[in-house]
Design a protein around this motif. Structure first.
Motif, PDB file in Angstrom:
ATOM      1  N   GLN A  64       0.422  65.255 141.939  1.00 50.83           N
ATOM      2  CA  GLN A  64       0.395  63.801 141.803  1.00 50.83           C
ATOM      3  C   GLN A  64       1.731  63.246 142.301  1.00 50.83           C
ATOM      4  O   GLN A  64       2.777  63.515 141.695  1.00 50.83           O
ATOM      5  N   PRO A  65       1.713  62.482 143.400  1.00 51.35           N
ATOM      6  CA  PRO A  65       2.957  62.039 144.028  1.00 51.35           C
ATOM      7  C   PRO A  65       3.901  61.292 143.098  1.00 51.35           C
ATOM      8  O   PRO A  65       5.108  61.543 143.093  1.00 51.35           O
ATOM      9  N   GLN A  66       3.371  60.379 142.283  1.00 56.83           N
ATOM     10  CA  GLN A  66       4.225  59.592 141.401  1.00 56.83           C
ATOM     11  C   GLN A  66       4.891  60.472 140.343  1.00 56.83           C
ATOM     12  O   GLN A  66       6.047  60.275 139.995  1.00 56.83           O
ATOM     13  N   VAL A  67       4.162  61.454 139.835  1.00 55.40           N
ATOM     14  CA  VAL A  67       4.698  62.339 138.803  1.00 55.40           C
ATOM     15  C   VAL A  67       5.777  63.243 139.385  1.00 55.40           C
ATOM     16  O   VAL A  67       6.858  63.392 138.812  1.00 55.40           O
ATOM     17  N   ALA A  95       6.736  60.260 148.984  1.00 57.02           N
ATOM     18  CA  ALA A  95       5.384  60.559 148.522  1.00 57.02           C
ATOM     19  C   ALA A  95       4.409  60.223 149.644  1.00 57.02           C
ATOM     20  O   ALA A  95       4.454  59.132 150.204  1.00 57.02           O
ATOM     21  N   VAL A  96       3.560  61.170 149.982  1.00 59.43           N
ATOM     22  CA  VAL A  96       2.560  60.965 151.030  1.00 59.43           C
ATOM     23  C   VAL A  96       1.182  61.312 150.475  1.00 59.43           C
ATOM     24  O   VAL A  96       1.053  62.025 149.479  1.00 59.43           O
ATOM     25  N   ASP A  97       0.156  60.817 151.143  1.00 60.93           N
ATOM     26  CA  ASP A  97      -1.212  61.034 150.679  1.00 60.93           C
ATOM     27  C   ASP A  97      -1.777  62.396 151.057  1.00 60.93           C
ATOM     28  O   ASP A  97      -2.664  62.915 150.394  1.00 60.93           O
TER      29      ASP A  97
END
Length: 117
Positions: A64-67, A95-97
């Motif tokens: 999970q990018p935000q975490v 952070a990338v998708d």
């Protein structure tokens, strides 16, 4: 991305933080990180599984990018600690998708256990 001379134990600090934050897979400089694979060496000469890391060092993690980004950048977290220890080093988090993590070349066949289906 880590730019500047940084030792292997500092790379391990970042990697362990990513694992603790829930990273499902990781790679450093194009080398897949699996159990038993570590970054070693003095600042500017870090090696992962026999592959020397070039500056800048790219760490890639799936999760999970935000975490993951929040865990690295929190107050008193690994980026703050490393910035204090190594003022010439720059650490950036993006952070990338979608990321690609290479497969491991290591044989992961169990040595003592037998898989059951």
């Amino acid at each position: 991305t880590v730019s500047g001379p940084i030792p292997g134990d500092a790379i391990e600090l970042l990697l362990n933080e990513l694992r603790n934050a829930g990273a499902e897979a990781a790679a450093i400089g194009g080398v897949r990180i699996v159990p038993g694979v570590v970054a070693t060496g003095p600042a500017g000469s870090v090696v992962v599984r026999g592959v020397p890391l070039a500056d800048p060092v790219q760490l890639t993690a799936v999760g999970q990018p935000q975490v993951l980004a929040g865990s690295l950048g929190r107050a008193g977290g690994p980026i703050a600690q490393l910035s204090a220890r190594f003022p010439d080093v720059t650490i950036g988090v993006v952070a990338v998708d979608l990321v690609t993590v290479p497969a491991t070349a290591r044989d992961l066949t169990p040595q003592l256990a037998r898989p059951r289906l």
